[in-house]
Design an enzyme around this catalytic site. Structure first.
Site, mmCIF file in Angstrom:
data_model
loop_
_atom_site.group_PDB
_atom_site.id
_atom_site.type_symbol
_atom_site.label_atom_id
_atom_site.label_comp_id
_atom_site.label_asym_id
_atom_site.label_seq_id
_atom_site.Cartn_x
_atom_site.Cartn_y
_atom_site.Cartn_z
ATOM 1 N N THR A 120 15.165 -11.136 -32.103
ATOM 2 C CA THR A 120 15.725 -11.097 -33.466
ATOM 3 C C THR A 120 14.664 -11.273 -34.536
ATOM 4 O OG1 THR A 120 17.851 -11.910 -32.743
ATOM 5 C CG2 THR A 120 17.313 -12.313 -35.025
ATOM 6 N N SER A 157 15.546 -9.721 -25.710
ATOM 7 C CA SER A 157 15.149 -10.508 -24.540
ATOM 8 C C SER A 157 16.212 -10.543 -23.446
ATOM 9 C CB SER A 157 14.744 -11.922 -24.942
ATOM 10 O OG SER A 157 15.865 -12.725 -25.164
ATOM 11 N N THR A 209 22.696 -29.875 -11.535
ATOM 12 C CA THR A 209 23.967 -30.261 -12.167
ATOM 13 C C THR A 209 24.379 -29.291 -13.275
ATOM 14 O OG1 THR A 209 25.162 -31.975 -13.400
ATOM 15 C CG2 THR A 209 22.767 -31.913 -13.704
ATOM 16 N N GLN A 210 25.682 -29.102 -13.405
ATOM 17 C CA GLN A 210 26.222 -28.299 -14.513
ATOM 18 C C GLN A 210 26.156 -29.071 -15.830
ATOM 19 O OE1 GLN A 210 30.252 -27.036 -13.620
ATOM 20 N NE2 GLN A 210 29.642 -26.283 -11.616
ATOM 21 N N CYS A 211 25.990 -30.395 -15.757
ATOM 22 C CA CYS A 211 25.936 -31.209 -16.982
ATOM 23 C C CYS A 211 24.690 -30.847 -17.775
ATOM 24 C CB CYS A 211 25.888 -32.692 -16.650
ATOM 25 S SG CYS A 211 27.429 -33.281 -15.957
HETATM 26 N N1 ASP Z 1 19.422 -10.907 -28.403
HETATM 27 C C1 ASP Z 1 18.277 -11.478 -29.072
HETATM 28 C C2 ASP Z 1 17.169 -11.654 -28.053
HETATM 29 O O1 ASP Z 1 17.231 -12.572 -27.277
HETATM 30 C C3 ASP Z 1 18.632 -12.762 -29.703
HETATM 31 C C4 ASP Z 1 17.499 -13.481 -30.385
HETATM 32 O O2 ASP Z 1 16.376 -13.066 -30.457
HETATM 33 O O3 ASP Z 1 17.783 -14.533 -30.926
HETATM 34 O O4 ASP Z 1 16.266 -10.856 -28.003
#
Ligand code: ASP
Length: 343
Positions: free
Chosen positions: A13, A58, A278-280
């Site tokens: 982003t 990503s 753990t899921q926690c």
């Molecule tokens: N979908 C974007 C990415 O992970 C979200 C971001 O950059 O915050 O590339």
């Protein structure tokens, strides 16, 4: 002599802008990011950039990209004081975790950062994140060695150890948490470093080694009410699976039903590596606490302690890439290799 930083731009982003045709966010090139942050030129830091081709959201990250990142860092290691990796937030914790295991004897900062809002929009968090990441990557301690020679994530005024971080908000600027380890640094008027927990080598000057062979034959099973033996067996006992991260309840507990334990044993007898995570969001696996945990331990599950799932994945890829010996991998899983677990 001023510090020198290599900014490696992978996408995300931070460097996206809206496509005028369909309105979706798509990546743009690094010169446009740099143009949005004129403050960078006032830093007195020499900065170069390396741009991935193609730039990616990503969500499309692959281990091959981690290998490429590792190779770029190795190739440029002697030329720069530190590295800043611009990366999407969605899988940043996976990438930072994996790199922490792949970069052996790292003595320079590798700071991942990104943003929740693209750098070109007025309320972006990208500028702050990028500027502080550059400052941290170039910071030296009183001994003139890098202040934080680790793989880290800088986000919203906090520097987190990469293999302790997890993305926990899809919306807040404070997108990452490190529930089991305090920040390595916090940025206010000054950047305050938490020197007690930053990992620094006792002897400096070792060459960086980059692990490029990863074994990705790992599945993740999130234990849940209503899970069926069929689904569980297909995840744990599939021929392509060498290891499974079993995400359990609380301090490492799961069903006490005989079919569940039978499948765990069956996978163990097939030689699969099973890790209990753990899921926690915080706290540690302790299989000695409850009877159900104890049975899991007896059935061959290895404790992941307080490791995150992201770090468990990177640790497995790396250990399994180094050796075909599953019992060695199991032994190493329970050791703290680069600050990923509390022991
Ligand atoms: N979908 C974007 C990415 O992970 C979200 C971001 O950059 O915050 O590339």
């Amino acid at each position: 002599m001023s510090a020198s930083i290599l900014i490696i731009y992978t996408g995300g982003t931070i460097g996206m802008k809206q496509d005028p045709v369909d309105g979706a966010l798509k990546p743009f090139d690094f010169s446009q990011i740099a143009g949005e942050v004129p403050e960078l030129s006032k830093f007195g830091v020499r900065m170069d950039s390396y741009t991935f081709d193609p730039l990616i959201d990503s969500s499309d990250v692959e281990p091959s990209m981690w290998v490429k990142l590792g190779e770029i860092i190795r190739e440029k290691y002697d030329l720069y004081d530190g590295f800043v990796v611009l990366h999407g937030t969605d899988t940043m914790a996976y990438s930072a975790s994996a790199l922490s295991f792949m970069l052996k004897d790292l003595e320079k900062p590798v700071v991942f950062t990104g943003s929740q809002l693209p750098i070109g929009v007025p309320r972006t968090d990208g500028k702050e994140n990028l500027i502080s990441a550059v400052e941290i990557a170039s910071a030296k301690g009183a001994d003139s060695h890098p202040m934080v020679p680790e793989v880290t994530i800088f986000f919203d005024a906090k520097l987190l150890r990469g293999n302790r971080a997890t993305k926990y908000s899809a919306e807040a600027f404070n997108a990452f948490a490190s529930p089991d380890l305090p920040p390595l640094a916090e940025a206010g008027i000054n950047i305050r470093y938490n020197t007690d927990i930053i990992r620094r080598p006792s002897v400096w000057g070792k060459p960086l080694k980059v692990q490029t062979k990863l074994d990705t034959r790992v599945s993740i099973l999130k234990v849940h009410p209503g899970m069926t033996p069929q689904v569980m067996r297909s995840v744990l006992c599939g021929p392509e699976t060498r290891a499974v991260i079993v995400e359990t309840y609380g301090s490492g507990n799961a069903l006490s039903k005989p079919w569940f334990l039978d499948i765990i044993r069956e996978a163990g007898e097939m030689g699969k590596i099973l890790v209990n995570v753990t899921q926690c969001k915080s706290g540690t696996v302790n299989m000695d606490l409850y009877a159900t945990g104890r049975t899991l331990k007896l059935s061959g599950l290895v404790s992941g302690y307080d490791i995150t799932t992201e770090a468990a994945l990177g640790k497995l890829f790396s250990l399994m890439g180094k050796s075909d010996d599953n019992s060695w991998v199991k032994t190493m899983l329970e050791k703290n290799l680069c600050g990923e677990i509390t022991q």
